[in-house]
Scaffold this active site. Sequence first.
Site, PDB file in Angstrom:
ATOM      1  N   GLN A 954       0.656  -5.324  -2.263  1.00 57.92           N
ATOM      2  CA  GLN A 954       0.728  -4.594  -0.996  1.00 57.92           C
ATOM      3  C   GLN A 954       1.486  -3.290  -1.289  1.00 57.92           C
ATOM      4  O   GLN A 954       2.712  -3.253  -1.312  1.00 57.92           O
ATOM      5  CB  GLN A 954       1.443  -5.419   0.067  1.00 57.92           C
ATOM      6  CG  GLN A 954       0.712  -6.706   0.413  1.00 57.92           C
ATOM      7  CD  GLN A 954       1.497  -7.593   1.361  1.00 57.92           C
ATOM      8  OE1 GLN A 954       2.628  -7.280   1.734  1.00 57.92           O
ATOM      9  NE2 GLN A 954       0.888  -8.715   1.746  1.00 57.92           N
ATOM     10  N   THR A 955       0.700  -2.245  -1.559  1.00 62.53           N
ATOM     11  CA  THR A 955       1.320  -0.998  -2.008  1.00 62.53           C
ATOM     12  C   THR A 955       2.215  -0.382  -0.949  1.00 62.53           C
ATOM     13  O   THR A 955       3.190   0.296  -1.276  1.00 62.53           O
ATOM     14  CB  THR A 955       0.237   0.023  -2.405  1.00 62.53           C
ATOM     15  OG1 THR A 955      -0.639   0.222  -1.296  1.00 62.53           O
ATOM     16  CG2 THR A 955      -0.557  -0.475  -3.597  1.00 62.53           C
ATOM     17  N   CYS A 956       1.896  -0.614   0.330  1.00 59.35           N
ATOM     18  CA  CYS A 956       2.699   0.009   1.381  1.00 59.35           C
ATOM     19  C   CYS A 956       4.126  -0.524   1.384  1.00 59.35           C
ATOM     20  O   CYS A 956       5.063   0.167   1.787  1.00 59.35           O
ATOM     21  CB  CYS A 956       2.050  -0.190   2.744  1.00 59.35           C
ATOM     22  SG  CYS A 956       1.727  -1.917   3.143  1.00 59.35           S
ATOM     23  N   SER A 957       4.310  -1.797   0.937  1.00 56.88           N
ATOM     24  CA  SER A 957       5.654  -2.374   0.919  1.00 56.88           C
ATOM     25  C   SER A 957       6.130  -2.697  -0.490  1.00 56.88           C
ATOM     26  O   SER A 957       7.161  -3.342  -0.661  1.00 56.88           O
ATOM     27  CB  SER A 957       5.678  -3.657   1.767  1.00 56.88           C
ATOM     28  OG  SER A 957       4.731  -4.593   1.273  1.00 56.88           O
TER      29      SER A 957
END
Length: 988
Positions: A954-957
């Site tokens: 999960q690149t956003c987190s």
Amino acid sequence: MFSWGENTRDGFGLVKSNDLVKANTDGCVNVIHLKSPVTHLSAGDKVVAFIRNNGKQVSLARMQDDKDGRRITGKLKGVECREKILALSCCDAHIILLSEEGRVFCLTQSSNVPRPVGNLNHVIQVACGDHHSIALTQDGKVFTWGQNSSGQLGLGEGEPSTSSPQPVKSLSGIPLAQITAGGDHSFALSLSGAVFGWGKNSAGQLGLGDTIDRPAPAPVDCLNLKKTVAVSCGGEHTAVLTKGGFVFTFGSGRYGQLGHNSLRNELRPRLVAEFWGAKVTQIACGRNHTLAFVGSFKKIYSFGHGEQGQLGNGVKMDQSVPLPVHLPQDHIDDQPIEQTFAGGNHSFALCSTTQESGKGLNDSNLGKMTQTLDDDIINRWISDCDSKSWKTIQKEITKTFSSASCLNGSFLDKSRDKHYQTSLKHSGLDLSFARLAFQKLAKKNKVLAEVEDVVQRILLPSLSKDPIGVEGLRVYLIIPELLRVLLKQQCGMDITEAFAAAVLRLNPDKLQVLEGLWSTLPDTPFRTLVKTFHYVSAEYLRMVAEEDYAADKQFEGTVKVMERLYEVNCNRRIKIAASNFHINRTNYMLRNMLNTLVYYDYLNLPEGFFYTFHRQSCIFNTEAKCMVYQLELNYSFVLGGPLAFWVPTIHVRRERALEDAFQHLRQSGHDFPMPLKVKFQAEDGVDEGGVSLEFFSLLGRELLTMEPKTLEVYEDSGLAWFTTDDGGITDEFYLLGLLCGKALYNQCVLNLCFPLALFKKLLGLTTTLDDLKELSPTEASGLQNVLDEDDELVEAMDLVFMYKGQELIPNGEELPVTMVNRKKYVDLYVDMKLNKSVQIQFADFESGFHKGFPIQAWRMFLPEELMTLLQGDDNYEWDKLRQNANYQGYRPTDDIIQNFWRVFTEFSEEEKKKFLTFLTGTDRLPRGRSLSKLQMQITSLGSTDADEYYPKAQTCSVTLCLPNYSSIDTLQEKLLHAITHCDVFGDF
């Protein structure tokens, strides 16, 4: 003594008739056998004066008209002097006397009683023109008085005549070796051979190339580097002698007094060619004639007006070339000539009473120069002394260190006459001498304290804002060596701040000259300068941080000098590291601001608040600059009002991210003042920074392959540059710049593999051959060969001033590259390659960049830092990734976690980068998001059939979803597959 010229009263009455001998049958030269030797003399138009008995007796004879109207020499008269007289100078009608005590007296036409001139003290030289006088003091000050009809007093435009001595302020700080005067013009000569002239210039007697009078001293630039050691003035002409024995003359040539076989005036110094091969050791000018003494030949040469016999050649007529004076050789062999004098229509030669000869004028007591500091003086100061001696030393310290002239004349680099090479790029100093001198002074605390007090209290406030030449700026190079010693002893803060104020008071053009001298300083003294102002600035900043707000102004002064030094360092051939300017305390202060400033604090920031940070960027390291950058971003959001809370979202398709981005930007009219959020179509996830990173990473790959092509990738470097084939291009270069600006604004990476040259161009810096070596090593190597090869090989290359069919200069196709012009060819080639050939493309890119990144914080960064901001940091600290990792559903001691780190550690560098891309969306992290600050979270995927699944990210987190694999081999297989195909397996 020999005399010739206007003298109807033989021997001037100095001797009886039987002690006067005619030198030759032509009777043109008198030989005067003196019982008490003449130690000095001077002749004016109406008076001749002599110093006898070693200064105890002054005699003078005035010129008178007889009953037939002919000029005759009057009776010799004595002058009662209370003090021993060392030197004198005759004006048109009066005489100036200089005593051994350094006082000045005047004899007028009507009185032979010496009267003091003003309050002059410590005078070491005097000189007179027709109606004006000059005095030089021991501490280097010049005073003038008399008529000022042509500016001969040097006091400036519109100043009246005066009977009281006035200081020539524009010569302040120049260490002088000599002053001299002619009819209505004057000259001063510095210790390093710089010549300054002022006054009447009707015949070009100032040597400035014109006939305009000068009311203030003007440098005779064409005499620079000539090693001038003496200047002599006639009525309207001037002669200059160099250390090499060359003679230059200029001014009126009416009587041939310039010696050029011509009666023409010369407006600039011209070499007297007839002396070629003969080393002249003395020169002297009468009103309209000139004498030159060649010691090795034991001959005096004369030229100019000869009507009164002043040429000493037996013929009373003018001559325009140097010819020997008819001196009796037998007398010269017995008593060698020591000094020559000329004045009015008279000529003299004094003979030595000993076998010593050749001392010349500058070695006599008349040649006393500005006092300077030397080892003998320092050794005496620091030696043990009683209270009475200390009072004397205090006076000497005050006299020396209160005078910029004294200091500027000290510590000259006399090795191979380097001080004569003083120029805009060479100070003429050997600062290692200054360093050793001040280290010696530090051995005696009370001596050093006295020096500090005098420099701070007297010298620094008195420094001129507009020193006339480079020599006047030497003090700004010497004082830092004193500050270095003081700061080592935990003192010197206040004097450093006062020195900074003096530097900043300089007129802009003089400050620019000083910066030029700084730029050519050797490494050690330049580091001393930087360390001095760095230390003091850091201390003042500490005091400000401790709420001593009075130190804020002092910090502002010293840091302004730091800024100047930083700019100079950027242009030095060998630079010192930028870290030498960084003040670490700024990081703490800026971090505190970031953590404590709230919305309303930003609203209350004063106008120009961030401009101060931009100006002082030299004291910030990259981390501090990033914090300023973040502060200014926050400020821009707050000023955006309600819009600041609405961040536009751009919707793009993953497979056509660039096409959709361009379309969105075009539709928005390029008016995109805020950072953006990114949403990939058909994908869930909130952009908290990770999605934007992935978006710009995708753009980086697409921009390099887009059509029409905007960037060309060089095979030999792998770097990208603007294409020169703009077929089909409309606004793509502008949009490319806009996206680069937006990437910075979003604090994301857009890795287009640009060379450093792009970022130098954005910051307005000059590109060089080294920049081309980075972009195109093969092409640059060919140019380097042009610079390195010898003449024959360069010509064999058969190069002309062309670049891919374009002329580098007009008619460049016909101009071959040679040893002489090859540097110019290479510079023009590099300029064409990196600038002119892509001028339009870069202009569009730059315009878009400024639009995409509207705040000015980016200008603080160095080209290398700006490149890292845009293209990401490749300084991977892989061990930091594990140190900062967090876990959810797992413990650090679990087998799956231990196996994961074992597999990761065994990955190759490229595999680790692939994992970073899988985790964050990019393999290059923005500056400020380094691995040491990246907090990766490893969480359990929560599946019972773990071996059937691949890891997810999960690149956003920055979260790795890791199944609990049954073995380390399975973990390695699944992880490698996932990071290799991260475009498929990434999750947002």
